[in-house]
Design a protein around this motif. Structure first.
Motif, PDB file in Angstrom:
ATOM      1  N   CYS A   8       0.868  -1.176   0.000  1.00 28.86           N
ATOM      2  CA  CYS A   8       0.000   0.000   0.000  1.00 28.86           C
ATOM      3  C   CYS A   8       0.904   1.225   0.000  1.00 28.86           C
ATOM      4  CB  CYS A   8      -0.900  -0.010   1.242  1.00 28.86           C
ATOM      5  SG  CYS A   8      -1.911   1.484   1.383  1.00 28.86           S
ATOM      6  N   LYS A   9       0.697   2.101  -0.978  1.00 29.94           N
ATOM      7  CA  LYS A   9       1.546   3.280  -1.107  1.00 29.94           C
ATOM      8  C   LYS A   9       1.045   4.477  -0.290  1.00 29.94           C
ATOM      9  CE  LYS A   9       3.198   1.912  -5.676  1.00 29.94           C
ATOM     10  NZ  LYS A   9       2.734   0.574  -5.643  1.00 29.94           N
ATOM     11  N   ASN A  10      -0.131   4.350   0.306  1.00 31.20           N
ATOM     12  CA  ASN A  10      -0.691   5.444   1.114  1.00 31.20           C
ATOM     13  C   ASN A  10      -0.056   5.404   2.500  1.00 31.20           C
ATOM     14  OD1 ASN A  10      -2.247   7.197   2.659  1.00 31.20           O
ATOM     15  ND2 ASN A  10      -4.185   6.547   1.740  1.00 31.20           N
ATOM     16  N   GLU A  11       0.786   6.386   2.807  1.00 30.39           N
ATOM     17  CA  GLU A  11       1.506   6.399   4.083  1.00 30.39           C
ATOM     18  C   GLU A  11       0.598   6.661   5.288  1.00 30.39           C
ATOM     19  OE1 GLU A  11       3.367  10.861   3.749  1.00 30.39           O
ATOM     20  OE2 GLU A  11       4.247   9.270   2.539  1.00 30.39           O
ATOM     21  N   LYS A  12      -0.651   7.049   5.036  1.00 34.66           N
ATOM     22  CA  LYS A  12      -1.591   7.270   6.149  1.00 34.66           C
ATOM     23  C   LYS A  12      -2.196   5.964   6.659  1.00 34.66           C
ATOM     24  CE  LYS A  12      -2.703  11.948   4.877  1.00 34.66           C
ATOM     25  NZ  LYS A  12      -3.727  12.926   4.557  1.00 34.66           N
ATOM     26  N   VAL A  13      -2.089   4.919   5.875  1.00 33.81           N
ATOM     27  CA  VAL A  13      -2.635   3.612   6.264  1.00 33.81           C
ATOM     28  C   VAL A  13      -1.643   2.927   7.196  1.00 33.81           C
ATOM     29  CG1 VAL A  13      -3.416   1.355   5.461  1.00 33.81           C
ATOM     30  CG2 VAL A  13      -3.886   3.395   4.085  1.00 33.81           C
ATOM     31  N   PRO A  14      -2.068   2.593   8.414  1.00 32.69           N
ATOM     32  CA  PRO A  14      -1.147   1.908   9.335  1.00 32.69           C
ATOM     33  C   PRO A  14      -0.843   0.489   8.867  1.00 32.69           C
ATOM     34  CG  PRO A  14      -3.357   1.999  10.269  1.00 32.69           C
ATOM     35  CD  PRO A  14      -3.393   2.795   8.991  1.00 32.69           C
ATOM     36  N   ILE A  73     -21.555  -8.037  18.318  1.00 32.20           N
ATOM     37  CA  ILE A  73     -20.667  -6.894  18.102  1.00 32.20           C
ATOM     38  C   ILE A  73     -21.041  -5.793  19.089  1.00 32.20           C
ATOM     39  CG2 ILE A  73     -20.028  -5.063  16.483  1.00 32.20           C
ATOM     40  CD1 ILE A  73     -20.548  -7.115  14.221  1.00 32.20           C
ATOM     41  N   VAL A  74     -20.035  -5.286  19.804  1.00 31.72           N
ATOM     42  CA  VAL A  74     -20.277  -4.188  20.738  1.00 31.72           C
ATOM     43  C   VAL A  74     -19.534  -2.916  20.342  1.00 31.72           C
ATOM     44  CG1 VAL A  74     -20.889  -5.641  22.707  1.00 31.72           C
ATOM     45  CG2 VAL A  74     -18.493  -4.977  22.353  1.00 31.72           C
ATOM     46  N   ASN A  75     -18.567  -3.042  19.419  1.00 24.00           N
ATOM     47  CA  ASN A  75     -17.826  -1.856  18.993  1.00 24.00           C
ATOM     48  C   ASN A  75     -17.187  -2.120  17.640  1.00 24.00           C
ATOM     49  OD1 ASN A  75     -15.054  -0.300  18.856  1.00 24.00           O
ATOM     50  ND2 ASN A  75     -16.393   0.842  20.224  1.00 24.00           N
ATOM     51  N   ILE A  76     -17.316  -1.140  16.741  1.00 27.69           N
ATOM     52  CA  ILE A  76     -16.629  -1.191  15.450  1.00 27.69           C
ATOM     53  C   ILE A  76     -16.001   0.180  15.218  1.00 27.69           C
ATOM     54  CG2 ILE A  76     -16.817  -1.448  12.947  1.00 27.69           C
ATOM     55  CD1 ILE A  76     -19.280  -3.143  13.351  1.00 27.69           C
ATOM     56  N   ASN A  77     -14.726   0.178  14.884  1.00 27.08           N
ATOM     57  CA  ASN A  77     -14.038   1.408  14.498  1.00 27.08           C
ATOM     58  C   ASN A  77     -13.545   1.234  13.072  1.00 27.08           C
ATOM     59  OD1 ASN A  77     -13.972   3.128  16.931  1.00 27.08           O
ATOM     60  ND2 ASN A  77     -12.995   1.320  17.781  1.00 27.08           N
ATOM     61  N   CYS A  78     -14.015   2.110  12.172  1.00 29.65           N
ATOM     62  CA  CYS A  78     -13.611   2.060  10.771  1.00 29.65           C
ATOM     63  C   CYS A  78     -12.849   3.324  10.419  1.00 29.65           C
ATOM     64  CB  CYS A  78     -14.829   1.978   9.859  1.00 29.65           C
ATOM     65  SG  CYS A  78     -15.637   0.392   9.870  1.00 29.65           S
ATOM     66  N   ASN A  79     -11.810   3.136   9.646  1.00 27.81           N
ATOM     67  CA  ASN A  79     -11.057   4.253   9.109  1.00 27.81           C
ATOM     68  C   ASN A  79     -11.079   4.124   7.593  1.00 27.81           C
ATOM     69  OD1 ASN A  79      -9.984   5.528  11.572  1.00 27.81           O
ATOM     70  ND2 ASN A  79      -9.027   3.535  11.846  1.00 27.81           N
ATOM     71  N   THR A 121     -10.059   0.198   6.914  1.00 30.70           N
ATOM     72  CA  THR A 121      -9.646  -0.768   7.932  1.00 30.70           C
ATOM     73  C   THR A 121     -10.672  -0.730   9.052  1.00 30.70           C
ATOM     74  OG1 THR A 121      -8.292   0.824   9.158  1.00 30.70           O
ATOM     75  CG2 THR A 121      -7.187  -0.479   7.432  1.00 30.70           C
ATOM     76  N   ALA A 122     -10.786  -1.829   9.775  1.00 30.59           N
ATOM     77  CA  ALA A 122     -11.743  -1.885  10.885  1.00 30.59           C
ATOM     78  C   ALA A 122     -11.181  -2.719  12.016  1.00 30.59           C
ATOM     79  CB  ALA A 122     -13.074  -2.480  10.419  1.00 30.59           C
ATOM     80  N   THR A 123     -11.494  -2.289  13.217  1.00 31.19           N
ATOM     81  CA  THR A 123     -11.259  -3.081  14.419  1.00 31.19           C
ATOM     82  C   THR A 123     -12.628  -3.305  15.045  1.00 31.19           C
ATOM     83  OG1 THR A 123      -9.114  -2.046  14.756  1.00 31.19           O
ATOM     84  CG2 THR A 123     -10.085  -3.182  16.646  1.00 31.19           C
ATOM     85  N   THR A 124     -12.937  -4.556  15.315  1.00 27.30           N
ATOM     86  CA  THR A 124     -14.247  -4.918  15.861  1.00 27.30           C
ATOM     87  C   THR A 124     -14.062  -5.689  17.156  1.00 27.30           C
ATOM     88  OG1 THR A 124     -15.114  -5.103  13.609  1.00 27.30           O
ATOM     89  CG2 THR A 124     -16.424  -6.120  15.365  1.00 27.30           C
ATOM     90  N   ILE A 125     -14.879  -5.356  18.153  1.00 31.37           N
ATOM     91  CA  ILE A 125     -14.908  -6.106  19.407  1.00 31.37           C
ATOM     92  C   ILE A 125     -16.248  -6.817  19.492  1.00 31.37           C
ATOM     93  CG2 ILE A 125     -14.791  -6.002  21.925  1.00 31.37           C
ATOM     94  CD1 ILE A 125     -13.083  -3.445  21.569  1.00 31.37           C
ATOM     95  N   LEU A 126     -16.173  -8.129  19.691  1.00 35.78           N
ATOM     96  CA  LEU A 126     -17.367  -8.955  19.851  1.00 35.78           C
ATOM     97  C   LEU A 126     -17.329  -9.568  21.237  1.00 35.78           C
ATOM     98  CD1 LEU A 126     -15.855  -9.774  16.864  1.00 35.78           C
ATOM     99  CD2 LEU A 126     -18.213 -10.455  16.496  1.00 35.78           C
ATOM    100  N   VAL A 127     -18.491  -9.786  21.831  1.00 38.75           N
ATOM    101  CA  VAL A 127     -18.561 -10.413  23.151  1.00 38.75           C
ATOM    102  C   VAL A 127     -19.374 -11.690  23.076  1.00 38.75           C
ATOM    103  CG1 VAL A 127     -18.280  -8.249  24.426  1.00 38.75           C
ATOM    104  CG2 VAL A 127     -20.581  -9.043  23.834  1.00 38.75           C
ATOM    105  N   GLY A 128     -19.060 -12.611  24.002  1.00 35.74           N
ATOM    106  CA  GLY A 128     -19.868 -13.816  24.133  1.00 35.74           C
ATOM    107  C   GLY A 128     -21.262 -13.403  24.571  1.00 35.74           C
ATOM    108  N   PHE A 129     -22.278 -14.049  24.002  1.00 37.08           N
ATOM    109  CA  PHE A 129     -23.651 -13.626  24.267  1.00 37.08           C
ATOM    110  C   PHE A 129     -24.583 -14.823  24.260  1.00 37.08           C
ATOM    111  CE2 PHE A 129     -27.762 -11.783  22.930  1.00 37.08           C
ATOM    112  CZ  PHE A 129     -27.903 -10.822  23.919  1.00 37.08           C
ATOM    113  N   ASP A 130     -25.421 -14.896  25.285  1.00 35.18           N
ATOM    114  CA  ASP A 130     -26.459 -15.927  25.375  1.00 35.18           C
ATOM    115  C   ASP A 130     -27.781 -15.271  24.985  1.00 35.18           C
ATOM    116  OD1 ASP A 130     -28.355 -17.824  25.994  1.00 35.18           O
ATOM    117  OD2 ASP A 130     -27.740 -18.061  28.077  1.00 35.18           O
ATOM    118  N   ALA A 131     -28.248 -15.573  23.769  1.00 35.05           N
ATOM    119  CA  ALA A 131     -29.467 -14.945  23.259  1.00 35.05           C
ATOM    120  C   ALA A 131     -30.705 -15.325  24.073  1.00 35.05           C
ATOM    121  CB  ALA A 131     -29.677 -15.317  21.796  1.00 35.05           C
TER     122      ALA A 131
END
Length: 159
Positions: A8-14, A73-79, A121-131
């Motif tokens: 990836c040539k975009n230097e802003k992408v981690p 899913i309890v949190n999603i961060n997208c850039n 890009t995305a970072t996602t946090i998922l939790v165990g869940f009993d429906a």
């Protein structure tokens, strides 16, 4: 198998925080495009959801459906880094980067497989869940073991 991402040539992408062992090609549909001719931002989340479901099916052999392993899913961060377009050859890569007693953290990126241009890009946090009781639960040990075996590294950070 470890997927080698194109440069990836975009230097802003981690740089990715890990190697990716899961890749899925995405099909951009006509209704994914907004009035400006770009892929709509909400479509990236749908692409990431498809890739997450495929990842969990391949990594754990569990079916991702009601009655299967329950993660919410309890949190999603997208850039967003670069617009995507109709008929662009896009792949999503997915990895679990961390597991705690009650949560799973994932890293994903969507990129042009020919040019290496990272779209999002995305970072996602998922939790165990009993429906059935609508309460959080611990991530089953068997599930942790399958994810660690798929990734080929220790993921659990606390017991």
């Amino acid at each position: 198998m470890i997927y080698q991402l194109p440069e990836c040539k975009n230097e802003k992408v981690p740089a990715p925080s890990c190697q990716f062992k899961h890749r899925m090609s995405m099909q951009v549909r006509f209704n994914d495009i907004d009035i400006l001719g770009h892929i709509n931002n909400s479509t990236y989340l749908a692409f990431f959801d498809l890739a997450k479901a495929d990842y969990f099916t391949k990594a754990t052999s569990a079916r991702v459906e009601i009655g299967g392993v329950s993660l919410a899913i309890v949190n999603i961060n997208c850039n967003f880094y670069s617009p995507g377009y109709f008929n662009e050859p896009l792949d999503a890569v997915t990895a679990v980067t961390r597991i705690s007693r009650r949560s799973v953290t994932m890293e994903q990126r969507l990129y042009n497989r020919e040019s290496g241009d990272v779209k999002c890009t995305a970072t996602t946090i998922l939790v165990g869940f009993d429906a059935s009781s609508a309460t959080g639960i611990e991530i089953p040990q068997e599930y942790v073991e399958r994810l660690e075996a798929f990734e080929g590294r220790k993921l659990m950070v606390e017991k």
